[in-house]
Design a protein around this motif. Sequence first.
Motif, PDB file in Angstrom:
ATOM      1  N   VAL A   1       0.883  -1.252  -0.058  1.00  0.00           N
ATOM      2  CA  VAL A   1       0.010  -0.036   0.046  1.00  0.00           C
ATOM      3  C   VAL A   1       1.054   1.246  -0.279  1.00  0.00           C
ATOM      4  O   VAL A   1       1.651   1.551   1.009  1.00  0.00           O
ATOM      5  CB  VAL A   1      -0.856   0.048   1.375  1.00  0.00           C
TER       6      VAL A   1
ATOM      7  N   VAL B   1       1.305   5.126  -0.652  1.00  0.00           N
ATOM      8  CA  VAL B   1       0.399   6.523  -0.499  1.00  0.00           C
ATOM      9  C   VAL B   1       1.176   7.742  -0.800  1.00  0.00           C
ATOM     10  O   VAL B   1       2.236   7.857  -0.357  1.00  0.00           O
ATOM     11  CB  VAL B   1      -0.314   6.462   0.741  1.00  0.00           C
TER      12      VAL B   1
ATOM     13  N   MET C   1       1.982   7.226  -9.706  1.00  0.00           N
ATOM     14  CA  MET C   1       0.710   6.247  -9.837  1.00  0.00           C
ATOM     15  C   MET C   1       0.897   5.901 -11.357  1.00  0.00           C
ATOM     16  O   MET C   1       0.667   4.561 -11.629  1.00  0.00           O
ATOM     17  CB  MET C   1      -0.411   7.064  -9.410  1.00  0.00           C
TER      18      MET C   1
ATOM     19  N   ASP D   1       0.302   3.712  -5.278  1.00  0.00           N
ATOM     20  CA  ASP D   1      -1.271   3.414  -5.534  1.00  0.00           C
ATOM     21  C   ASP D   1      -2.323   4.163  -5.267  1.00  0.00           C
ATOM     22  O   ASP D   1      -3.306   4.134  -5.955  1.00  0.00           O
ATOM     23  CB  ASP D   1      -1.510   1.953  -4.732  1.00  0.00           C
ATOM     24  N   HIS D   2      -1.889   4.945  -4.240  1.00  0.00           N
ATOM     25  CA  HIS D   2      -3.074   5.796  -3.784  1.00  0.00           C
ATOM     26  C   HIS D   2      -2.840   7.292  -3.324  1.00  0.00           C
ATOM     27  O   HIS D   2      -1.586   7.243  -2.975  1.00  0.00           O
ATOM     28  CB  HIS D   2      -3.690   5.232  -2.349  1.00  0.00           C
ATOM     29  N   TYR D   3      -3.768   8.300  -3.417  1.00  0.00           N
ATOM     30  CA  TYR D   3      -3.286   9.589  -3.287  1.00  0.00           C
ATOM     31  C   TYR D   3      -4.354  10.149  -2.039  1.00  0.00           C
ATOM     32  O   TYR D   3      -5.367  10.055  -2.050  1.00  0.00           O
ATOM     33  CB  TYR D   3      -3.634  10.369  -4.459  1.00  0.00           C
ATOM     34  N   VAL D   4      -3.629  10.430  -1.014  1.00  0.00           N
ATOM     35  CA  VAL D   4      -4.281  11.115  -0.142  1.00  0.00           C
ATOM     36  C   VAL D   4      -3.697  12.392   0.242  1.00  0.00           C
ATOM     37  O   VAL D   4      -2.379  12.719   0.208  1.00  0.00           O
ATOM     38  CB  VAL D   4      -3.909  10.213   1.255  1.00  0.00           C
TER      39      VAL D   4
ATOM     40  N   ARG E   1      -8.473  -1.256   4.150  1.00  0.00           N
ATOM     41  CA  ARG E   1      -9.011  -0.980   2.916  1.00  0.00           C
ATOM     42  C   ARG E   1     -10.173   0.051   3.458  1.00  0.00           C
ATOM     43  O   ARG E   1     -10.537   0.897   2.683  1.00  0.00           O
ATOM     44  CB  ARG E   1      -9.793  -2.151   2.305  1.00  0.00           C
TER      45      ARG E   1
ATOM     46  N   LEU F   1      -8.248   3.317   3.549  1.00  0.00           N
ATOM     47  CA  LEU F   1      -8.260   3.825   2.164  1.00  0.00           C
ATOM     48  C   LEU F   1      -9.679   4.453   1.501  1.00  0.00           C
ATOM     49  O   LEU F   1      -9.584   5.501   0.993  1.00  0.00           O
ATOM     50  CB  LEU F   1      -7.847   2.814   1.230  1.00  0.00           C
ATOM     51  N   ASP F   2     -10.564   3.705   1.763  1.00  0.00           N
ATOM     52  CA  ASP F   2     -11.927   4.215   1.259  1.00  0.00           C
ATOM     53  C   ASP F   2     -12.227   5.590   1.797  1.00  0.00           C
ATOM     54  O   ASP F   2     -12.808   6.304   1.287  1.00  0.00           O
ATOM     55  CB  ASP F   2     -13.047   3.215   1.599  1.00  0.00           C
TER      56      ASP F   2
ATOM     57  N   VAL G   1      -8.652   8.159   0.566  1.00  0.00           N
ATOM     58  CA  VAL G   1      -8.264   8.255  -0.794  1.00  0.00           C
ATOM     59  C   VAL G   1      -9.062   9.348  -1.615  1.00  0.00           C
ATOM     60  O   VAL G   1     -10.345   9.283  -1.577  1.00  0.00           O
ATOM     61  CB  VAL G   1      -7.917   7.013  -1.524  1.00  0.00           C
TER      62      VAL G   1
ATOM     63  N   SER H   1      -5.987  11.686  -7.645  1.00  0.00           N
ATOM     64  CA  SER H   1      -4.758  12.323  -7.790  1.00  0.00           C
ATOM     65  C   SER H   1      -4.843  13.498  -8.803  1.00  0.00           C
ATOM     66  O   SER H   1      -5.493  13.288  -9.966  1.00  0.00           O
ATOM     67  CB  SER H   1      -3.753  11.352  -8.185  1.00  0.00           C
TER      68      SER H   1
END
Length: 358
Positions: free
Chosen positions: A127, A129, A179, A185-188, A206, A209-210, A213, A216
């Motif tokens: 994971v 970020v 990415m 994988d993920h943008y925060v 998960r 992330l939901d 996130v 991006s």
Amino acid sequence: MNGTEEPVLLHTVGRAAHITLNRPKALNALTHAMVRRIDEALTAWERDPAVETVVITGAGERGLCAGGDIRTIHGDARDGDGTASAAFWRDEYHLNARIARYPKPYVAVMDGIVMGGGVGVSAHGSVRVVTERSRIAMPETGIGFVPDVGGTHLLGLAPGELGTHLALTGAQIGAGDAMLCGLADHYVPSTSLRHFVDDLADLPVRDVLDRHVRISPDGELAGHREWIDTCYAADTVEEIVQRLLAHGDPAAKETAETLSAKSPTALKVTLAALRRARRLGSLENVLEQEYRVSCAALTTPDLVEGIRAQVIDKDRNPRWSPATLAEVTDADVERFFTPLGARELGLAGPDTTAEATW
């Protein structure tokens, strides 16, 4: 030494175990002791049923990690026999492979600067970020070195020739491009990071992330794919440079000028390493190759000279030897890939394909 001075801080909160790289004045550059400490923690947490998630972050405001402690490598290559650096890389590359196969979620918070060895302890995680502050790069050719820590594996998997571009130029990329290239994988958003990390104490990854996130921001590389894929598809660095100069896009010409400042030897070895990495398959096989290349680099003048120019004296005027691409022979390149016999890294084997199943 009190706890705040430890170079790696370890603690658990709820279901999450935390690694904090804690050398903010050195932008959390990795030392051999830090690598060993992280590996010990991963061993303990892998066996601890109370730990469901591992999180890695960097202390300070500037970033996760700027890479390995190259001042130490410089001293070893210049004054020592290279054994200390080889031992550091051996443990570091084993750690990179371990992170890639870790059986529990390994959450890397790639905020701010993430370069070289910092990519190795983050981009192999399950994971990854990024934030609007992320600046990710493998800048090794600028110090007479070659992307390592599994970097040639990661960049070899990037779409088209984007990975070749990043490996040769050392260009920094942001969240969207990271990415696109498969490095994250993920943008925060950075303003949400504290809540994101806090929530990992109580919730499955998960669910966290939901909750946090977001979409991006767009990157820049997609708009340059045409000239990047065309120019970097060439078989040699010389031809890549010729194509960049002849293409007509101002960004391509600027890139050719960027390459002209890099170590000619490092450029040629990097291109060869990346092309070979694509054929080698597993991360472990690529790390075996990178270890050979890294150990060979210790015996070349460009690594000492590159670190001197960029980090020690900071005159930004390295005198590469050989000084031109034309002077770097195929034999010069090939010797970087010579097997090490009993000194091989020892990672490749039949049981290196396990993946986390969380």
